[in-house]
Motif scaffolding. Structure first.
Motif, PDB file in Angstrom:
ATOM      1  N   ASN A  19      55.805 -28.596   3.549  1.00  0.00           N
ATOM      2  CA  ASN A  19      55.809 -29.023   2.159  1.00  0.00           C
ATOM      3  C   ASN A  19      54.398 -29.468   1.790  1.00  0.00           C
ATOM      4  N   PHE A  20      53.700 -28.628   1.052  1.00  0.00           N
ATOM      5  CA  PHE A  20      52.345 -28.943   0.622  1.00  0.00           C
ATOM      6  C   PHE A  20      52.324 -29.135  -0.888  1.00  0.00           C
ATOM      7  N   SER A  21      51.421 -29.975  -1.349  1.00  0.00           N
ATOM      8  CA  SER A  21      51.319 -30.199  -2.786  1.00  0.00           C
ATOM      9  C   SER A  21      50.381 -29.191  -3.445  1.00  0.00           C
ATOM     10  N   ARG A  22      49.422 -28.665  -2.703  1.00  0.00           N
ATOM     11  CA  ARG A  22      48.456 -27.702  -3.261  1.00  0.00           C
ATOM     12  C   ARG A  22      49.030 -26.286  -3.218  1.00  0.00           C
ATOM     13  N   ASN A  23      48.934 -25.601  -4.333  1.00  0.00           N
ATOM     14  CA  ASN A  23      49.530 -24.272  -4.436  1.00  0.00           C
ATOM     15  C   ASN A  23      48.839 -23.235  -3.552  1.00  0.00           C
ATOM     16  N   LEU A  24      47.556 -23.405  -3.292  1.00  0.00           N
ATOM     17  CA  LEU A  24      46.884 -22.447  -2.417  1.00  0.00           C
ATOM     18  C   LEU A  24      47.406 -22.573  -0.986  1.00  0.00           C
ATOM     19  N   LEU A  25      47.708 -23.786  -0.554  1.00  0.00           N
ATOM     20  CA  LEU A  25      48.305 -23.976   0.767  1.00  0.00           C
ATOM     21  C   LEU A  25      49.735 -23.435   0.798  1.00  0.00           C
ATOM     22  N   LYS A  26      50.466 -23.643  -0.280  1.00  0.00           N
ATOM     23  CA  LYS A  26      51.817 -23.079  -0.374  1.00  0.00           C
ATOM     24  C   LYS A  26      51.755 -21.558  -0.279  1.00  0.00           C
ATOM     25  N   THR A  27      50.735 -20.987  -0.899  1.00  0.00           N
ATOM     26  CA  THR A  27      50.566 -19.536  -0.868  1.00  0.00           C
ATOM     27  C   THR A  27      50.309 -19.054   0.548  1.00  0.00           C
ATOM     28  N   GLN A  28      49.471 -19.770   1.283  1.00  0.00           N
ATOM     29  CA  GLN A  28      49.192 -19.383   2.662  1.00  0.00           C
ATOM     30  C   GLN A  28      50.468 -19.442   3.507  1.00  0.00           C
ATOM     31  N   VAL A  29      51.275 -20.462   3.301  1.00  0.00           N
ATOM     32  CA  VAL A  29      52.543 -20.574   4.028  1.00  0.00           C
ATOM     33  C   VAL A  29      53.460 -19.419   3.656  1.00  0.00           C
ATOM     34  N   LYS A  30      53.522 -19.079   2.386  1.00  0.00           N
ATOM     35  CA  LYS A  30      54.376 -17.974   1.937  1.00  0.00           C
ATOM     36  C   LYS A  30      53.930 -16.647   2.563  1.00  0.00           C
ATOM     37  N   ILE A  31      52.632 -16.463   2.682  1.00  0.00           N
ATOM     38  CA  ILE A  31      52.109 -15.249   3.326  1.00  0.00           C
ATOM     39  C   ILE A  31      52.592 -15.185   4.773  1.00  0.00           C
ATOM     40  N   LEU A  32      52.493 -16.294   5.484  1.00  0.00           N
ATOM     41  CA  LEU A  32      52.937 -16.324   6.884  1.00  0.00           C
ATOM     42  C   LEU A  32      54.447 -16.121   7.002  1.00  0.00           C
ATOM     43  N   ILE A  33      55.215 -16.697   6.082  1.00  0.00           N
ATOM     44  CA  ILE A  33      56.669 -16.494   6.098  1.00  0.00           C
ATOM     45  C   ILE A  33      56.995 -15.023   5.901  1.00  0.00           C
ATOM     46  N   LEU A  34      56.338 -14.389   4.946  1.00  0.00           N
ATOM     47  CA  LEU A  34      56.576 -12.966   4.697  1.00  0.00           C
ATOM     48  C   LEU A  34      56.215 -12.136   5.929  1.00  0.00           C
ATOM     49  N   GLN A  35      55.130 -12.481   6.583  1.00  0.00           N
ATOM     50  CA  GLN A  35      54.735 -11.755   7.789  1.00  0.00           C
ATOM     51  C   GLN A  35      55.740 -11.970   8.915  1.00  0.00           C
ATOM     52  N   CYS A  36      56.309 -13.161   8.999  1.00  0.00           N
ATOM     53  CA  CYS A  36      57.358 -13.418  10.001  1.00  0.00           C
ATOM     54  C   CYS A  36      58.581 -12.553   9.711  1.00  0.00           C
ATOM     55  N   TYR A  37      58.997 -12.487   8.452  1.00  0.00           N
ATOM     56  CA  TYR A  37      60.132 -11.629   8.092  1.00  0.00           C
ATOM     57  C   TYR A  37      59.861 -10.196   8.525  1.00  0.00           C
ATOM     58  N   TYR A  38      58.652  -9.723   8.265  1.00  0.00           N
ATOM     59  CA  TYR A  38      58.297  -8.353   8.648  1.00  0.00           C
ATOM     60  C   TYR A  38      58.387  -8.179  10.160  1.00  0.00           C
ATOM     61  N   GLU A  39      57.766  -9.087  10.898  1.00  0.00           N
ATOM     62  CA  GLU A  39      57.729  -8.984  12.360  1.00  0.00           C
ATOM     63  C   GLU A  39      59.128  -9.053  12.969  1.00  0.00           C
ATOM     64  N   LEU A  40      60.005  -9.830  12.361  1.00  0.00           N
ATOM     65  CA  LEU A  40      61.366  -9.973  12.878  1.00  0.00           C
ATOM     66  C   LEU A  40      62.291  -8.845  12.419  1.00  0.00           C
ATOM     67  N   GLY A  41      61.782  -7.980  11.537  1.00  0.00           N
ATOM     68  CA  GLY A  41      62.587  -6.864  11.044  1.00  0.00           C
ATOM     69  C   GLY A  41      63.594  -7.272   9.980  1.00  0.00           C
ATOM     70  N   TYR A  42      63.343  -8.366   9.301  1.00  0.00           N
ATOM     71  CA  TYR A  42      64.231  -8.859   8.248  1.00  0.00           C
ATOM     72  C   TYR A  42      63.823  -8.252   6.908  1.00  0.00           C
ATOM     73  N   ALA A  43      64.057  -6.965   6.750  1.00  0.00           N
ATOM     74  CA  ALA A  43      63.589  -6.245   5.564  1.00  0.00           C
ATOM     75  C   ALA A  43      64.219  -6.779   4.281  1.00  0.00           C
ATOM     76  N   GLU A  44      65.521  -6.990   4.266  1.00  0.00           N
ATOM     77  CA  GLU A  44      66.179  -7.461   3.041  1.00  0.00           C
ATOM     78  C   GLU A  44      65.647  -8.826   2.618  1.00  0.00           C
ATOM     79  N   GLN A  45      65.473  -9.715   3.581  1.00  0.00           N
ATOM     80  CA  GLN A  45      64.929 -11.033   3.277  1.00  0.00           C
ATOM     81  C   GLN A  45      63.493 -10.903   2.768  1.00  0.00           C
ATOM     82  N   ALA A  46      62.737  -9.993   3.366  1.00  0.00           N
ATOM     83  CA  ALA A  46      61.350  -9.791   2.952  1.00  0.00           C
ATOM     84  C   ALA A  46      61.282  -9.263   1.519  1.00  0.00           C
TER      85      ALA A  46
END
Length: 125
Positions: A19-46
């Motif tokens: 939980n970050f207050s700065r949107n640029l940090l939130k964006t970085q976390v979202k990028i990593l979450i999306l990459q995790c979905y990809y790596e785990l093969g969670y296409a629908e979630q991605a």
């Protein structure tokens, strides 16, 4: 650390609790979450996450327009990468993958390593 060790399930769990207050940090976390979905093969979630991420960027007033444009291009590229991966069974160097590789040179910055990650994943497809 879990992400870089390849423990994407644990990384996804930990990132979802951040939980970050700065949107640029939130964006970085979202990028990593999306990459995790990809790596785990969670296409629908991605696919779903891409849409919510896009809406987040549309509403955001803090992130500089140039970065926002680059992140939106990144989301479109990940969407296309997921579609290419879903097709499966295609030979390496498919026309779709080649077109996507070319598009990475059109105005997308490498902020947070997004361009490098995309190139790496395209080489795997």
């Amino acid at each position: 650390m879990s992400y870089y060790k390849g423990d994407f399930a644990r990384a996804l769990d930990l990132l979802s609790k951040s939980n970050f207050s700065r949107n640029l940090l939130k964006t970085q976390v979202k990028i990593l979450i999306l990459q995790c979905y990809y790596e785990l093969g969670y296409a629908e979630q991605a696919f779903s996450f891409i849409e919510s991420f896009r809406k987040f960027l549309d509403r955001d007033d803090e992130i500089v327009a140039e970065y926002k444009e680059s992140f939106l291009k990144y989301l479109m590229s990940v969407y296309e990468l997921l579609r290419i991966k879903e097709i499966g069974g295609r030979r390496k160097g498919s026309p779709e993958a080649i077109a996507l590789k070319r598009s990475l040179n059109n105005g997308m910055s490498n902020l947070f390593g997004i361009k490098l990650w995309l190139r790496e994943k395209l080489n795997e497809v």
